[in-house]
Design an enzyme around this catalytic site. Structure first.
Site, PDB file in Angstrom:
ATOM      1  N   GLU A 182      12.369  10.309  -3.800  1.00 23.70           N
ATOM      2  CA  GLU A 182      12.647   8.982  -4.346  1.00 23.70           C
ATOM      3  C   GLU A 182      11.474   8.437  -5.154  1.00 23.70           C
ATOM      4  O   GLU A 182      11.269   7.232  -5.245  1.00 23.70           O
ATOM      5  CB  GLU A 182      13.069   8.021  -3.218  1.00 23.70           C
ATOM      6  CG  GLU A 182      14.310   8.536  -2.493  1.00 23.70           C
ATOM      7  CD  GLU A 182      15.080   7.472  -1.711  1.00 23.70           C
ATOM      8  OE1 GLU A 182      14.823   6.277  -1.905  1.00 23.70           O
ATOM      9  OE2 GLU A 182      15.946   7.863  -0.893  1.00 23.70           O
TER      10      GLU A 182
ATOM     11  N   HIS B 177      16.118   4.667  -3.851  1.00 24.12           N
ATOM     12  CA  HIS B 177      15.656   4.776  -5.236  1.00 24.12           C
ATOM     13  C   HIS B 177      16.339   5.939  -5.927  1.00 24.12           C
ATOM     14  O   HIS B 177      16.380   7.034  -5.383  1.00 24.12           O
ATOM     15  CB  HIS B 177      14.146   5.025  -5.308  1.00 24.12           C
ATOM     16  CG  HIS B 177      13.328   4.054  -4.516  1.00 24.12           C
ATOM     17  ND1 HIS B 177      13.270   4.084  -3.146  1.00 24.12           N
ATOM     18  CD2 HIS B 177      12.553   3.016  -4.900  1.00 24.12           C
ATOM     19  CE1 HIS B 177      12.489   3.104  -2.716  1.00 24.12           C
ATOM     20  NE2 HIS B 177      12.036   2.442  -3.749  1.00 24.12           N
TER      21      HIS B 177
ATOM     22  N   LYS C 282      16.502  -2.742  -0.133  1.00 29.18           N
ATOM     23  CA  LYS C 282      15.929  -2.569  -1.470  1.00 29.18           C
ATOM     24  C   LYS C 282      16.597  -1.411  -2.205  1.00 29.18           C
ATOM     25  O   LYS C 282      16.723  -0.314  -1.647  1.00 29.18           O
ATOM     26  CB  LYS C 282      14.421  -2.299  -1.367  1.00 29.18           C
ATOM     27  CG  LYS C 282      13.767  -2.080  -2.722  1.00 29.18           C
ATOM     28  CD  LYS C 282      12.326  -1.572  -2.617  1.00 29.18           C
ATOM     29  CE  LYS C 282      11.829  -1.097  -3.979  1.00 29.18           C
ATOM     30  NZ  LYS C 282      10.617  -0.273  -3.904  1.00 29.18           N
TER      31      LYS C 282
ATOM     32  N   TRP D 223       0.854  -1.185   0.000  1.00 25.79           N
ATOM     33  CA  TRP D 223       0.000   0.000   0.000  1.00 25.79           C
ATOM     34  C   TRP D 223       0.886   1.229   0.000  1.00 25.79           C
ATOM     35  O   TRP D 223       1.586   1.500   0.971  1.00 25.79           O
ATOM     36  CB  TRP D 223      -0.929   0.007   1.221  1.00 25.79           C
ATOM     37  CG  TRP D 223      -1.859   1.205   1.210  1.00 25.79           C
ATOM     38  CD1 TRP D 223      -2.221   1.957   0.133  1.00 25.79           C
ATOM     39  CD2 TRP D 223      -2.520   1.784   2.336  1.00 25.79           C
ATOM     40  NE1 TRP D 223      -3.074   2.962   0.494  1.00 25.79           N
ATOM     41  CE2 TRP D 223      -3.278   2.880   1.850  1.00 25.79           C
ATOM     42  CE3 TRP D 223      -2.561   1.477   3.693  1.00 25.79           C
ATOM     43  CZ2 TRP D 223      -4.055   3.673   2.695  1.00 25.79           C
ATOM     44  CZ3 TRP D 223      -3.338   2.267   4.535  1.00 25.79           C
ATOM     45  CH2 TRP D 223      -4.077   3.360   4.030  1.00 25.79           C
ATOM     46  N   ARG D 224       0.832   1.950  -1.109  1.00 30.49           N
ATOM     47  CA  ARG D 224       1.597   3.187  -1.251  1.00 30.49           C
ATOM     48  C   ARG D 224       0.754   4.332  -0.703  1.00 30.49           C
ATOM     49  O   ARG D 224      -0.042   4.950  -1.430  1.00 30.49           O
ATOM     50  CB  ARG D 224       1.943   3.403  -2.734  1.00 30.49           C
ATOM     51  CG  ARG D 224       3.155   2.578  -3.202  1.00 30.49           C
ATOM     52  CD  ARG D 224       4.444   3.221  -2.699  1.00 30.49           C
ATOM     53  NE  ARG D 224       4.515   4.582  -3.173  1.00 30.49           N
ATOM     54  CZ  ARG D 224       4.975   4.956  -4.369  1.00 30.49           C
ATOM     55  NH1 ARG D 224       5.458   4.057  -5.200  1.00 30.49           N
ATOM     56  NH2 ARG D 224       4.972   6.214  -4.730  1.00 30.49           N
TER      57      ARG D 224
END
Lengths: 251, 251
Positions: free
Chosen positions: A83, A141, A168, A45-46
């Site tokens: 990001e 990111h 990540k 869930w963003r």
């Protein structure tokens, strides 16, 4: 290659994660139901897409409801604008409080927070998630390019040093050499670190990493259920089919 | 990324090639029909599997008949034992004469001959194929390991220097680092050379290259119609499905 262990799912390698990007409670729940039907291993869930993210009890309730409605593990993520995330009205302190509320409510299985945030904030999210027994992804990111192999290695290592359960790294390749650099860094990190790693090169040129990244150590791949959250994500159906082919070929 | 241009087929990238490994004329023709039905872009007749390979007219006739029966372009290959082929009773001089006969008979679209053979033999096959307007693949296979990045680069370059139309390099990886080395060498060669390149890492660990090699410059992938000719080849159906997914994702 280290798999991600989810309490509520079989250890699968790699995990297929589908993002939810709805703006309202109704939209998110409808999206969750539609996406879950496509068979991902977990949902992300963003919350930076969510209109009401300033309402911590509402956010916590919706996170819990997504899990209950779908029966799937939930990764809770506020992606910062730096990001690749959506612009939001909360201060970073309020964002940390939101993570803490979701953790206290035990409303997610995993949380993702950028390792590049203020160290005090990273520490606070780590403490809140650890206290709740929730695993923490620390992410990096680069939506504009691909750092050097050495710098990518440092990012993976930094996540582990900061106490992440999962590291990540996502980059934007400017050509296939960047894609190779990302895969090389992923493989090295998957060998060097004690925690699972997740990586992807974004965009069209990086799409190949969504499928073959697992061979080089990436324990999760993001596929599109209804709407993409980053460029280059494959439709879940295609991603699952491609991963099954590769599992068969290399199994 | 350079595509292989076949006179009798659309330029496709990558081409899917299926090997034929039958021992008799009847077996090869039956195999060709069954394999062609699976939709490869071309067939490779591995003549080192053929019992009668000492009979040049019979070999030339069968090559022509395979093309006629299937309507598919044909790659004619005698793989030497040193590079993973079957043991045969011909001298290398006789093998060169066989290639020359097939070329004179215009019975193939492409021929593959190892660049590591006696330079005089490589030259003779090059001359015979050029005179017949048949493209020549010059190949290098290491079934025991993976040479260094620099050495792989030299192999690709050597093919071009020797006048190849296509450079092919196959290695046996001892771990995923070797697979990355092969992909890196392929990408560099595809950028540096003026001719198309083909590569693969063999075996289970290399299987991922059968699918994702094209993203890094490899213009052909070998898939199994009925029987594999090297370890790690995917079934044609899976290979075509996986390549279609990747084309869609990166297209």
């Amino acid at each position: 290659m280290k798999a991600i262990a989810l309490k509520s799912a079989a250890d699968k390698y790699p995990l297929v994660c589908a993002p939810l990007v709805g703006r309202t409670r109704g939209a998110v729940l409808a999206e969750a139901a539609a996406v879950a039907a496509k068979g991902p291993d977990l949902l992300e869930w963003r919350v930076d897409f969510f209109d009401d993210l300033g309402d911590a009890p509402a956010v916590t309730q919706l996170a819990a409801d997504i899990r209950k409605a779908t029966g799937l593990p939930l990764l809770f993520t506020r992606r910062c604008t730096r990001e690749g995330g959506q612009k939001i009205s909360l201060t970073e302190q309020q964002v940390v409080q939101l993570y803490a509320a979701v953790c206290r409510g035990a409303a997610a299985d995993l949380v993702d927070y950028e390792m590049g945030n203020d160290p005090q904030h990273v520490h606070a999210v780590r403490e809140a998630s650890r206290a709740a027994g929730i695993d923490m992804v620390m992410s990096f990111h680069d939506f504009h390019g691909t750092p050097s192999l050495a710098e990518l290695g440092q990012r993976f290592a930094q996540a582990e040093q900061l106490g992440a359960d999962i590291a990540k790294v996502a980059v934007m390749p400017r050509g296939m050499q960047d894609v190779l650099t990302l895969l090389q860094a992923t493989w090295a990190a998957s060998q060097a670190l004690s925690i699972p790693v997740v990586s992807m090169a974004m965009g069209r040129e990086g799409a190949v990493t969504r499928l073959c990244g697992a061979a080089f150590g990436s324990a999760m791949s993001f596929g599109v259920g209804q709407a993409a959250s980053a460029p280059g994500q494959l439709p879940i159906d295609d991603l699952q089919a491609g991963l099954a082919l590769l599992r068969k070929a290399s199994g």
